[in-house]
Design an enzyme around this catalytic site. Structure first.
Site, PDB file in Angstrom:
ATOM      1  N   LYS A 114      11.890 -55.675 -33.150  1.00 33.24           N
ATOM      2  CA  LYS A 114      10.738 -55.215 -33.929  1.00 33.24           C
ATOM      3  C   LYS A 114       9.417 -55.569 -33.271  1.00 33.24           C
ATOM      4  O   LYS A 114       8.447 -54.824 -33.377  1.00 33.24           O
ATOM      5  CB  LYS A 114      10.783 -55.785 -35.351  1.00 33.24           C
ATOM      6  CG  LYS A 114      11.840 -55.118 -36.204  1.00 33.24           C
ATOM      7  CD  LYS A 114      11.592 -55.336 -37.671  1.00 33.24           C
ATOM      8  CE  LYS A 114      12.632 -54.600 -38.490  1.00 33.24           C
ATOM      9  NZ  LYS A 114      12.573 -54.896 -39.909  1.00 33.24           N
ATOM     10  N   LYS A 198      20.543 -47.481 -34.330  1.00 34.03           N
ATOM     11  CA  LYS A 198      20.762 -47.614 -35.765  1.00 34.03           C
ATOM     12  C   LYS A 198      19.924 -46.587 -36.535  1.00 34.03           C
ATOM     13  O   LYS A 198      18.788 -46.313 -36.148  1.00 34.03           O
ATOM     14  CB  LYS A 198      20.311 -49.036 -36.135  1.00 34.03           C
ATOM     15  CG  LYS A 198      20.679 -49.526 -37.482  1.00 34.03           C
ATOM     16  CD  LYS A 198      20.177 -50.946 -37.684  1.00 34.03           C
ATOM     17  CE  LYS A 198      18.673 -50.989 -37.901  1.00 34.03           C
ATOM     18  NZ  LYS A 198      18.162 -52.214 -38.492  1.00 34.03           N
ATOM     19  N   LYS A 201      14.416 -46.534 -40.977  1.00 35.85           N
ATOM     20  CA  LYS A 201      13.263 -45.874 -41.590  1.00 35.85           C
ATOM     21  C   LYS A 201      12.084 -45.818 -40.629  1.00 35.85           C
ATOM     22  O   LYS A 201      11.154 -45.059 -40.831  1.00 35.85           O
ATOM     23  CB  LYS A 201      12.880 -46.526 -42.914  1.00 35.85           C
ATOM     24  CG  LYS A 201      12.869 -48.018 -42.964  1.00 35.85           C
ATOM     25  CD  LYS A 201      12.857 -48.507 -44.419  1.00 35.85           C
ATOM     26  CE  LYS A 201      13.500 -49.877 -44.534  1.00 35.85           C
ATOM     27  NZ  LYS A 201      13.834 -50.262 -45.886  1.00 35.85           N
TER      28      LYS A 201
HETATM   29  P1  TYM Z   1      16.374 -53.643 -45.067  1.00 38.78           P
HETATM   30  O1  TYM Z   1      15.381 -53.344 -46.123  1.00 38.78           O
HETATM   31  O2  TYM Z   1      16.033 -53.339 -43.652  1.00 38.78           O
HETATM   32  O3  TYM Z   1      17.729 -52.892 -45.377  1.00 38.78           O
HETATM   33  C1  TYM Z   1      18.360 -52.968 -46.653  1.00 38.78           C
HETATM   34  C2  TYM Z   1      19.865 -53.001 -46.482  1.00 38.78           C
HETATM   35  O4  TYM Z   1      20.309 -51.821 -45.795  1.00 38.78           O
HETATM   36  C3  TYM Z   1      21.126 -52.186 -44.691  1.00 38.78           C
HETATM   37  N1  TYM Z   1      20.919 -51.200 -43.604  1.00 38.78           N
HETATM   38  C4  TYM Z   1      21.921 -50.565 -42.986  1.00 38.78           C
HETATM   39  N2  TYM Z   1      23.250 -50.627 -43.134  1.00 38.78           N
HETATM   40  C5  TYM Z   1      24.012 -49.833 -42.334  1.00 38.78           C
HETATM   41  N3  TYM Z   1      23.490 -48.985 -41.405  1.00 38.78           N
HETATM   42  C6  TYM Z   1      22.148 -48.896 -41.217  1.00 38.78           C
HETATM   43  N4  TYM Z   1      21.652 -48.053 -40.312  1.00 38.78           N
HETATM   44  C7  TYM Z   1      21.295 -49.715 -42.031  1.00 38.78           C
HETATM   45  N5  TYM Z   1      19.945 -49.875 -42.116  1.00 38.78           N
HETATM   46  C8  TYM Z   1      19.743 -50.797 -43.081  1.00 38.78           C
HETATM   47  C9  TYM Z   1      20.643 -53.576 -44.285  1.00 38.78           C
HETATM   48  O5  TYM Z   1      21.625 -54.266 -43.568  1.00 38.78           O
HETATM   49  C10 TYM Z   1      20.337 -54.197 -45.635  1.00 38.78           C
HETATM   50  O6  TYM Z   1      21.509 -54.742 -46.205  1.00 38.78           O
HETATM   51  N6  TYM Z   1      16.068 -58.599 -44.414  1.00 38.78           N
HETATM   52  C11 TYM Z   1      16.623 -57.568 -45.244  1.00 38.78           C
HETATM   53  C12 TYM Z   1      16.233 -57.667 -46.698  1.00 38.78           C
HETATM   54  C13 TYM Z   1      16.406 -58.999 -47.338  1.00 38.78           C
HETATM   55  C14 TYM Z   1      17.627 -59.563 -47.785  1.00 38.78           C
HETATM   56  C15 TYM Z   1      17.286 -60.801 -48.385  1.00 38.78           C
HETATM   57  C16 TYM Z   1      18.954 -59.131 -47.747  1.00 38.78           C
HETATM   58  C17 TYM Z   1      15.428 -59.880 -47.653  1.00 38.78           C
HETATM   59  N7  TYM Z   1      15.941 -60.964 -48.285  1.00 38.78           N
HETATM   60  C18 TYM Z   1      18.261 -61.623 -48.930  1.00 38.78           C
HETATM   61  C19 TYM Z   1      19.922 -59.972 -48.297  1.00 38.78           C
HETATM   62  C20 TYM Z   1      19.584 -61.189 -48.883  1.00 38.78           C
HETATM   63  C21 TYM Z   1      16.148 -56.216 -44.742  1.00 38.78           C
HETATM   64  O7  TYM Z   1      15.142 -56.101 -44.104  1.00 38.78           O
HETATM   65  O8  TYM Z   1      16.869 -55.163 -45.190  1.00 38.78           O
END
Ligand code: TYM
Length: 333
Positions: A114, A198, A201
């Site tokens: 990132k 991957k 967004k």
């Molecule tokens: P975020 O907002 O990027 O994504 C949310 C969830 O979607 C999953 N994900 C994917 N899974 C499969 N293929 C993909 N291409 C893909 N893109 C996104 C992510 O793995 C995630 O589960 N850091 C985290 C958010 C967070 C969090 C937490 C998660 C903050 N605190 C505590 C669990 C527990 C994040 O940025 O997810």
């Protein structure tokens, strides 16, 4: 004993099929099991690690809640709230950042991706982001954390932080060491334009992803334009492993239809991609359009969404503030 589930999703707009298949679909299954206590957090503090327009952020927070509910999470059964409203998250993140080591954070691949080439210009928040994530999870004594494959490393860090805190302050078992819940298959949905990247967004091309708010024509068009290879559909898993784009599309089909990869391959092996793509579009439309329509309907009921957040925040705050009080005692504050 039931599981204590915690997970978070960033309100950065454009929630997509990767978020759905990698995470939200599992949230719904966990929510449906009455033995579990589930908390689903809209992680707005994580969103501001990169620049956000406050007006858009406010809408995106509501849209994330709408997506949870439209996908099937029941706000009466699960706590849905936004992170910034429960101050214990920021507080615990600071305390845990004094427990986490630079060396641990330096290993995080997501920061490297990132931040890109110019790391000097990345925010400190982007760097310490996994510490806030650890705070989210540990405040609720979470036992299981459902996430996509890209969050695996962050969860390992969370476990390290919890263990170190428990050791340093000689409070064995104070923080529960959470288990990741990552599906064996389909936990990494790839871009429709590049099977090595991957689905995300932040990809500049909207054709690279299916958004959960796309309409029927957009879905059909994106699948039509999705990258494939010139060969007919593969017959075996071994063959599939060598063809990234085919693997991703068949993975998406299998995940949506709850079929194993083997069964999907059997259905389509030797056929042309165009025939498979028609089938894939159909299952996507059947799954995504009802969610997309429901998100749009819910977005017109912003008071309802705000009420869900307000109630969720009260419940989350009740749990988190008790834990932070104990943390204060342990620290000597
Ligand atoms: P975020 O907002 O990027 O994504 C949310 C969830 O979607 C999953 N994900 C994917 N899974 C499969 N293929 C993909 N291409 C893909 N893109 C996104 C992510 O793995 C995630 O589960 N850091 C985290 C958010 C967070 C969090 C937490 C998660 C903050 N605190 C505590 C669990 C527990 C994040 O940025 O997810």
């Amino acid at each position: 004993m039931g599981k204590k589930i915690f997970s978070g999703v960033q309100p950065t707009g454009n929630l997509h099929l990767g978020n759905y298949l990698g995470a939200i679909k599992n949230f719904v299954e966990l929510n449906n099991d009455d033995n579990n206590d589930c908390i689903f957090c809209v992680v707005d503090l994580h969103a501001i690690t990169i620049n956000q327009d406050p007006k858009k952020l406010r809408n995106n927070i509501r849209e994330t809640v709408a997506t949870f509910i439209a996908s099937g999470i029941d706000p009466k059964k699960s706590i849905i709230f936004n992170q910034s409203r429960v101050s214990a998250h920021s507080e615990a993140a600071w305390i845990l950042s004094c427990v986490a080591r630079m060396g641990w954070l330096n290993r995080m691949t997501q920061f490297k991706e990132k931040a890109g080439k110019d790391k000097e210009k990345a925010s400190i928040g982007l760097y310490s982001y996994p510490v806030l994530m650890a705070a989210d999870i540990l405040l609720y004594d979470s036992t299981h954390v459902p996430v996509g494959d890209d969050q695996k490393q962050h969860l390992e860090l969370c476990r390290d932080i919890a263990q170190r805190f428990n050791n340093d302050f000689k409070v064995e078992d104070f923080f529960n060491i959470p288990e990741p819940l990552i599906q064996k298959q389909f936990s990494r949905i790839m871009s429709l334009k590049d099977g090595q990247k991957k689905m995300s967004k932040s990809d500049l091309s909207d054709l690279s992803r299916i958004n959960l708010t796309d309409d029927k024509d957009q879905i059909i068009n994106k699948i039509k334009k999705a990258k494939t290879d010139p060969m007919p559909m593969p017959a075996t898993i071994d063959e599939l492993d060598k063809r990234a784009e085919a693997k991703n599309l068949i993975g998406i089909y299998s995940s949506l239809t709850n079929l194993t990869l083997e069964k999907s391959l059997k259905k389509f092996s030797g056929k042309n991609f165009s025939e498979f793509k028609e089938n894939l579009s159909q299952v996507l439309v059947d799954k995504i359009i009802p969610i997309s329509l429901e998100i749009k309907k819910l977005l017109s009921e912003s008071n309802y969404l705000d009420q869900i957040l307000l109630e969720g925040c009260k419940k989350a705050d009740h749990i988190a503030s008790k834990k932070i009080k104990k943390i204060h005692e342990i620290m000597g504050f």
